[in-house]
Design a protein around this motif. Structure first.
Motif, short mmCIF file in Angstrom:
data_model
loop_
_atom_site.label_atom_id
_atom_site.label_comp_id
_atom_site.label_asym_id
_atom_site.label_seq_id
_atom_site.Cartn_x
_atom_site.Cartn_y
_atom_site.Cartn_z
N LEU A 198 0.83 -1.20 0.00
CA LEU A 198 0.00 0.00 0.00
C LEU A 198 0.87 1.26 0.00
O LEU A 198 1.92 1.30 0.65
CB LEU A 198 -0.90 0.01 1.23
CG LEU A 198 -1.92 -1.14 1.37
CD1 LEU A 198 -2.70 -0.99 2.66
CD2 LEU A 198 -2.85 -1.17 0.17
N THR A 199 0.40 2.24 -0.70
CA THR A 199 1.05 3.55 -0.61
C THR A 199 0.61 4.20 0.70
O THR A 199 -0.28 3.70 1.40
CB THR A 199 0.62 4.43 -1.79
OG1 THR A 199 -0.78 4.70 -1.69
CG2 THR A 199 0.92 3.73 -3.12
N GLY A 200 1.24 5.33 1.01
CA GLY A 200 0.86 6.03 2.23
C GLY A 200 -0.60 6.42 2.23
O GLY A 200 -1.30 6.28 3.25
N ASP A 201 -1.06 6.96 1.09
CA ASP A 201 -2.47 7.36 1.02
C ASP A 201 -3.39 6.15 1.16
O ASP A 201 -4.45 6.25 1.80
CB ASP A 201 -2.74 8.07 -0.32
CG ASP A 201 -2.08 9.43 -0.39
OD1 ASP A 201 -1.70 9.96 0.68
OD2 ASP A 201 -1.93 9.94 -1.52
N GLU A 202 -3.01 5.00 0.53
CA GLU A 202 -3.86 3.81 0.60
C GLU A 202 -3.92 3.25 2.01
O GLU A 202 -4.94 2.70 2.42
CB GLU A 202 -3.35 2.75 -0.38
CG GLU A 202 -3.61 3.10 -1.84
CD GLU A 202 -2.97 2.11 -2.80
OE1 GLU A 202 -3.47 1.97 -3.93
OE2 GLU A 202 -1.95 1.49 -2.40
N ARG A 203 -2.85 3.39 2.80
CA ARG A 203 -2.87 2.88 4.16
C ARG A 203 -3.89 3.64 5.01
O ARG A 203 -4.51 3.06 5.91
CB ARG A 203 -1.48 3.00 4.80
CG ARG A 203 -0.45 2.05 4.23
CD ARG A 203 0.90 2.22 4.94
NE ARG A 203 0.80 2.05 6.39
CZ ARG A 203 0.75 0.86 6.99
NH1 ARG A 203 0.83 -0.25 6.26
NH2 ARG A 203 0.66 0.79 8.31
N ALA A 204 -4.05 4.91 4.72
CA ALA A 204 -5.01 5.71 5.48
C ALA A 204 -6.43 5.58 4.93
O ALA A 204 -7.41 5.86 5.64
CB ALA A 204 -4.59 7.18 5.46
N ALA A 205 -6.55 5.11 3.68
CA ALA A 205 -7.87 5.03 3.03
C ALA A 205 -8.68 3.86 3.56
O ALA A 205 -8.15 2.90 4.14
CB ALA A 205 -7.69 4.91 1.52
N HIS A 206 -10.01 3.97 3.38
CA HIS A 206 -10.92 2.90 3.79
C HIS A 206 -11.37 2.05 2.60
O HIS A 206 -12.12 1.11 2.79
CB HIS A 206 -12.15 3.49 4.48
CG HIS A 206 -11.86 4.00 5.86
ND1 HIS A 206 -12.45 3.50 7.00
CD2 HIS A 206 -11.00 4.97 6.30
CE1 HIS A 206 -12.00 4.14 8.06
NE2 HIS A 206 -11.11 5.05 7.66
N ARG A 207 -10.92 2.42 1.40
CA ARG A 207 -11.23 1.64 0.19
C ARG A 207 -9.99 1.60 -0.67
O ARG A 207 -9.18 2.53 -0.67
CB ARG A 207 -12.39 2.25 -0.60
CG ARG A 207 -13.71 2.18 0.10
CD ARG A 207 -14.78 3.02 -0.57
NE ARG A 207 -14.92 2.74 -2.00
CZ ARG A 207 -15.87 3.29 -2.76
NH1 ARG A 207 -16.75 4.13 -2.24
NH2 ARG A 207 -15.93 2.99 -4.03
N LEU A 208 -9.85 0.48 -1.42
CA LEU A 208 -8.68 0.36 -2.30
C LEU A 208 -9.15 0.57 -3.74
O LEU A 208 -9.68 -0.33 -4.40
CB LEU A 208 -8.03 -1.02 -2.15
CG LEU A 208 -6.69 -1.19 -2.87
CD1 LEU A 208 -5.65 -0.21 -2.32
CD2 LEU A 208 -6.18 -2.61 -2.72
N ALA A 209 -8.93 1.78 -4.23
CA ALA A 209 -9.48 2.17 -5.53
C ALA A 209 -8.86 1.39 -6.68
O ALA A 209 -9.51 1.18 -7.71
CB ALA A 209 -9.28 3.67 -5.74
N ARG A 210 -7.61 0.92 -6.51
CA ARG A 210 -6.92 0.30 -7.65
C ARG A 210 -7.55 -1.01 -8.11
O ARG A 210 -7.28 -1.46 -9.22
CB ARG A 210 -5.44 0.10 -7.33
CG ARG A 210 -5.14 -0.93 -6.29
CD ARG A 210 -3.65 -1.31 -6.30
NE ARG A 210 -2.90 -0.75 -5.19
CZ ARG A 210 -1.69 -1.14 -4.87
NH1 ARG A 210 -1.09 -2.09 -5.57
NH2 ARG A 210 -1.04 -0.59 -3.85
#
Length: 867
Positions: free
Chosen positions: A752-764
């Motif tokens: 996960l990228t930094g932004d993805e670690r904080a996100a509640h959904r994985l857009a990719r």
């Protein structure tokens, strides 16, 4: 003509005799009946004349009738007059005309007259009745018959359904005539055949002639294809006309099961009757008397096909006993038919092996006609003297018991004592059988006294014998006893059958066999139990095997995973994880590749994929044993290797760990799994990665020695945990030319990228589309799709991490049940994480809280399935 077989004596008075076959009942001519026939002809002549004058009477028949009346030997005329008599005079009998024709004109004339009679009809051709325009069917009745009301004399047509010529079908006419022809002097018979050829005429005549003289197979070749059904002669007569396999192939009927018909089929067709008997048995399965008649016929046929026939019907009453009887009557044919089937890992293989073993134990000389080694496992071993000083449980005269009477020790292998040079006496073996039948605890004493391999071979032979007798449920102990005195060889033989039995309607037997594996309880037995939970088509069986494993694990106070760790067999490998094959003058070493495929290393270092066959210079005892040892090892590893490799890959993705001591005992020093342990990178819970060197020491990425702390947990390193050292480890393994058993260092990772670690959904991954089959496959594998009640949810796939969080992919339109074909493609709407899976995100947590291995594997699965 087909070579005939013996017809049971009590059937011979009922069969339809054929020339050259079994003699039938003696046919007697009746002078008084012939006299009556002549009187009836005179009485009916006015009616005959009336019908001759009818405008539709066939001229050819009219001329024949008048010729007969003038004293000429015209068969058609005689047949027509007889037809009028039988139709229009009361109290007449067609059989009397046969007596008159034979006595007055001879056998050949009678045959021609009966054949002509088969196609003679009286009265108008029936027309199909059609309704009037108003839909009403109107019939006209004649209350004042006019001249010629009886109609014409003609030939039958395809619209005649109730012809007067049915009278010839009676046993006293056509069957009696056939009997007379079969017993006639050769010259008289040949004369009848020659004259009949001119009267076969239409399909009805051809069928009658074929029945009367079935030796004329060319006539039946032509007649069997005629489509007049049984409007004159019955189906019984048609079947009794058959003389070849080609005829049988063109007959689509099921024979009437009577001694007359079945006996005649035996007489005329021999083994070629088998398809008809098979067809008849399928329809006679609910009629015990008919089934017994068919079996009685089968026992008279000396042909390999009989044994295949009986095997196909082994589940039906009386068939196992019939198979035994057939084998005892025709042992040479039994061997040729059954030997190719005896090695199959199937129920049929068990049945045939049991029958063959019984034959060979009764008469060892039968094996001399077989190729060397064809049934070596079923042959009696060289006998050794009876032992004495028996344990108390085996001493004394055995009590008679219906439970064990079927298990004759004379038809089973000798059980040798622990030293191998003595055997249990017959009485001691019978006492052992009683112990096995009652599942007595004293069987343990027998273990200590007898050779284990010998016991296991006896046990399996007993199991085969039970199947040869139809596996009667009242003797189910024959299956249970495998768990009492069986061994690992028993396990290997039983496991393929367990997989097959549910599909054969033997689910209960498969369940009982799981108990056998659990009772044996060896590492090999447990490994096969685990394999049954992972593979197979039958969910019920897999679930039962899993419950059995849970029971065993609970009894030992460990988890099922820990039980699986301890259930891996060592297969007799030495401490170095190798095996020496001793051929006497030659010795070979067995080692393993990264997939645990056994390899044979020659003294010069050359590697082979299989053990060499024993040669003339090899030791005659050591070499075959060594070759068999390798063959068995290779077979076992086909089951175990893939299972163990997948189990370890799953342990990597679920981050399962072991104590340092368990890690060393279960993997590093294990003779088989040590070959895998040295091909993987391991990691402690403190983050130190290491590998296992050839000398079983541990080394880190710098090849420095490493020892895990006593309280550490060791697991298989997922590549996402190796961070910056991943490339270095890959390079190190490449330098050492270490091939891995599964994808570890080269495995795709998704960080996960930094932004993805904080996100509640994985857009990719949102928007990826999976085929229905792949998505449904995930729901039945490492992902879940079950709600809180354990019911299939279908709207999502969820994957649980070690801490209890779920990675959830909600799907559109959802995995629901499809009765036919594939369902719709599945689109991933969102990928989120939370404590409870659901159809849409709820109570989500930041993705950085999810175990990185679990998340990486989840994304890897979805991306790979969508590509």
């Amino acid at each position: 003509m087909v070579e005939t077989v013996n017809v049971p004596g009590e059937w011979r008075e009922q069969i339809h005799p054929r020339r050259g076959g079994t003699a039938g009942p003696r046919a007697v001519l009746d002078e008084d009946a012939a006299l009556k026939a002549r009187e009836w002809e005179r009485a009916a002549w006015p009616i005959v004349e009336e019908m001759l004058e009818h405008e539709r009477t066939v001229p050819e028949i009219g001329r024949a009738v008048r010729a007969w009346a003038d004293g000429e030997p015209d068969p058609a005329g005689a047949a027509a007059v007889a037809a009028v008599v039988l139709e229009h005079l009361e109290g007449t009998d067609g059989a009397a005309f046969l007596d008159a024709w034979v006595l007055d004109r001879g056998l050949a004339f009678a045959a021609c007259a009966v054949t002509e009679a088969s196609s003679i009809a009286l009265g108008p051709v029936l027309r199909q009745v059609t309704p009037d325009p108003d839909g009403v069917i109107r019939l006209i009745a004649y209350s004042d018959p006019s001249e010629g009301w009886r109609g014409e004399i003609r030939r039958s047509t395809s619209t005649d359904h109730f012809g007067v010529n049915r009278w010839i079908a009676g046993d006293a006419v056509v069957k009696r005539l056939r009997t007379l022809l079969a017993a006639a002097p050769e010259a008289e018979y040949r004369d009848a055949v020659a004259r009949l050829s001119a009267h076969r005429g239409d399909a009805l005549g051809r069928r009658t002639a074929s029945y009367l003289v079935p030796t004329e197979t060319a006539w039946m070749d032509e007649s069997v294809g005629d489509s007049f059904g049984d409007r004159v002669l019955d189906l019984e007569h048609v079947l009794c006309s058959l003389s070849s396999a080609a005829h049988v192939a063109r007959v689509g009927w099921t024979p009437e099961v009577t001694p007359a018909v079945i006996g005649t089929l035996l007489d005329g067709l021999g083994a070629d009757a088998l398809p008809l008997l098979n067809r008849a048995l399928r329809f006679a399965s609910d009629d015990a008397a008919e089934a017994r008649t068919i079996v009685k016929a089968l026992l008279e046929i000396a042909d390999e096909g009989v044994f295949l026939f009986l095997l196909d019907h082994m589940g039906e009453s009386g068939m196992p006993a019939a198979l035994q009887q057939a084998a005892e009557r025709h042992p040479a044919h039994a061997l040729r038919a059954l030997v190719p089937l005896a090695g199959d890992d199937t129920t049929r293989g068990l049945q045939t092996a049991g029958v063959l073993r019984g034959l060979l134990h009764r008469d060892l000389g039968l094996a001399e006609a077989l190729p060397p080694g064809a049934v070596e496992a079923l042959l009696p071993r060289p006998a050794v003297p009876d032992g004495d000083d028996l344990p108390d449980v085996l001493a004394g005269k055995p009590a008679r018991s219906a439970k064990v009477d079927w298990a004759d020790p004379a038809l089973l292998p000798q059980i040798r004592t622990r030293g191998g040079d003595r055997a249990l006496p017959a009485n001691a073996t019978k006492r052992l059988l009683t112990l096995l039948a009652t599942k007595a605890p004293e069987v343990a004493d027998v273990h200590e006294f007898c050779d284990r391999h010998s016991l296991a071979e006896f046990s399996w032979a007993l199991f085969q014998r039970w199947h040869a007798l139809g596996a009667p449920s009242r003797h189910n102990w024959a299956l249970a006893q495998l768990g009492l005195i069986g061994d690992d060889t028993t396990v290997r033989r039983l496991s393929p059958l367990i997989r097959l039995w549910p599909g054969e309607g033997r689910t209960g037997r498969a369940a009982a066999a799981l108990d056998v594996l659990a009772r044996i309880g060896s590492d090999v037995a447990l490994t096969h139990l685990f394999e049954l939970t992972r593979r197979g088509r039958y969910k019920g069986l897999k679930a039962r095997a899993a419950r059995k494993i849970d029971e065993i694990a609970a009894a030992r106070g460990i988890t099922p995973d820990a039980l699986a760790d301890r259930a891996v067999p060592d297969f007799g490998l030495d401490e170095e994880g190798t095996l020496v094959l001793d051929y006497g003058p030659r010795r070979f070493t067995v080692t393993f590749d990264e997939q645990l495929v056994p390899l044979v290393v020659e003294p010069n270092g050359k590697i082979r994929k299989s053990a060499p066959k024993p040669g003339p210079k090899d030791d005659p005892a050591l070499a075959p044993a060594a070759h068999a040892l390798f063959t068995g090892l290779k077979k076992d590893l086909r089951t175990i290797a893939d299972q163990e490799i997948k189990r370890l890959e799953l342990a990597m993705t679920t981050r399962r760990g072991w104590t340092p001591d368990d890690f060393r005992a279960l993997f590093v020093t294990h003779p088989l799994l040590g070959h895998i342990a040295r091909r993987l990178v391991w990691i402690t819970d403190t983050g130190t990665a290491f590998r296992v060197a050839e000398d079983r020491t541990y080394a880190d990425i710098n090849d420095d020695a490493f020892v895990p702390a006593p309280g550490a947990r060791v697991s298989i390193a997922h590549p996402i945990l190796l961070d910056d050292d991943l490339d270095a480890w890959a390079e190190l393994f490449a330098d050492y030319e270490i091939l891995q058993p599964f994808e570890q260092l080269g495995r795709p990772v998704y960080r996960l990228t930094g932004d993805e670690r904080a996100a509640h959904r994985l857009a990719r991954v949102e928007g990826l589309v999976l085929s229905y089959g792949k998505a449904k496959g995930h729901s039945q594998g490492r992902w879940e799709s079950l709600d809180a009640n354990g019911d299939f949810a279908g709207g999502w796939l969820a994957r649980r991490d070690p801490a209890g969080l779920y990675v959830v992919a909600d799907l559109s339109p959802g995995l629901y049940y499809y009765m036919y074909g594939e369902g719709e493609d599945q689109k991933i709407n969102t990928l989120w994480a939370g404590a409870v899976p659901a159809n849409a995100p709820q109570d989500t947590v930041p993705l950085g809280q999810v175990d990185p291995v679990t998340l990486s594997e989840a994304v890897h699965d979805l991306v790979r399935s969508a590509s």
